[in-house]
Design a protein around this motif. Sequence first.
Motif, mmCIF file in Angstrom:
data_model
loop_
_atom_site.group_PDB
_atom_site.id
_atom_site.type_symbol
_atom_site.label_atom_id
_atom_site.label_comp_id
_atom_site.label_asym_id
_atom_site.label_seq_id
_atom_site.Cartn_x
_atom_site.Cartn_y
_atom_site.Cartn_z
ATOM 1 N N LYS A 78 0.839 -1.197 0.000
ATOM 2 C CA LYS A 78 0.000 0.000 0.000
ATOM 3 C C LYS A 78 0.877 1.251 0.000
ATOM 4 O O LYS A 78 1.900 1.298 0.697
ATOM 5 C CB LYS A 78 -0.882 0.034 1.251
ATOM 6 C CG LYS A 78 -2.024 -0.916 1.264
ATOM 7 C CD LYS A 78 -2.780 -0.699 2.577
ATOM 8 C CE LYS A 78 -4.004 -1.533 2.692
ATOM 9 N NZ LYS A 78 -4.664 -1.325 3.995
ATOM 10 N N GLU A 79 0.465 2.243 -0.737
ATOM 11 C CA GLU A 79 1.230 3.483 -0.789
ATOM 12 C C GLU A 79 1.420 4.070 0.606
ATOM 13 O O GLU A 79 2.487 4.602 0.919
ATOM 14 C CB GLU A 79 0.560 4.474 -1.731
ATOM 15 C CG GLU A 79 0.696 4.051 -3.181
ATOM 16 C CD GLU A 79 -0.125 4.877 -4.158
ATOM 17 O OE1 GLU A 79 -1.027 5.631 -3.731
ATOM 18 O OE2 GLU A 79 0.142 4.748 -5.364
ATOM 19 N N SER A 80 0.424 3.960 1.475
ATOM 20 C CA SER A 80 0.517 4.507 2.831
ATOM 21 C C SER A 80 1.528 3.766 3.706
ATOM 22 O O SER A 80 1.937 4.267 4.757
ATOM 23 C CB SER A 80 -0.853 4.483 3.505
ATOM 24 O OG SER A 80 -1.318 3.149 3.629
ATOM 25 N N ALA A 81 1.956 2.562 3.294
ATOM 26 C CA ALA A 81 2.900 1.755 4.077
ATOM 27 C C ALA A 81 4.299 1.733 3.464
ATOM 28 O O ALA A 81 5.199 1.092 4.013
ATOM 29 C CB ALA A 81 2.371 0.330 4.218
ATOM 30 N N GLN A 82 4.485 2.402 2.361
ATOM 31 C CA GLN A 82 5.785 2.386 1.697
ATOM 32 C C GLN A 82 6.806 3.214 2.475
ATOM 33 O O GLN A 82 6.453 4.092 3.248
ATOM 34 C CB GLN A 82 5.641 2.865 0.258
ATOM 35 C CG GLN A 82 4.861 1.871 -0.577
ATOM 36 C CD GLN A 82 4.634 2.303 -2.001
ATOM 37 O OE1 GLN A 82 5.124 3.324 -2.449
ATOM 38 N NE2 GLN A 82 3.856 1.511 -2.722
ATOM 39 N N ARG A 83 8.064 2.881 2.276
ATOM 40 C CA ARG A 83 9.214 3.523 2.926
ATOM 41 C C ARG A 83 9.273 3.238 4.434
ATOM 42 O O ARG A 83 9.807 4.014 5.200
ATOM 43 C CB ARG A 83 9.235 5.020 2.664
ATOM 44 C CG ARG A 83 9.232 5.354 1.188
ATOM 45 C CD ARG A 83 9.866 6.692 0.928
ATOM 46 N NE ARG A 83 9.812 7.041 -0.481
ATOM 47 C CZ ARG A 83 10.599 6.559 -1.440
ATOM 48 N NH1 ARG A 83 11.505 5.673 -1.147
ATOM 49 N NH2 ARG A 83 10.480 6.961 -2.678
#
Length: 136
Positions: A78-83
Amino acid sequence: MAIVFAQENDLRVEDYAEVLRNCAMRHKRPVDNLDRLEEMLRGANFIVTAREDGEILGFARCLTDHAWVCFCSDFAVKESAQRRGVGRGILETCWRLLGPRIGFTLLSERDTVGFYEAAGMTRWEAGFYRTREDKS
């Protein structure tokens, strides 16, 4: 809470769809066709997920012969969980569970090549694909 990485071959189609809808692949997968997504899940025999407090953050959906190679057909976070180390944790969990005898291969979008190289994977330029006609 800590992120939990685990093999989860019975991943629910709703969780699978949730990640796909919230990542860069949302335009490349049939995210609104749950029947098709269910078929895709049932065709896999090796799925690794990342969860935090039970919430799905990402997954690797793969096929393996458990003797020579594993092909990762979907890898999404998920984009919100990246990095946050989610992607790398999923890869490392796949590799640990498969063991050193099993190769691991996948196709990458051009903008994610650097991630896989940083994770220790080698770029392979002799790959081929045939585009599917039915995208639903």
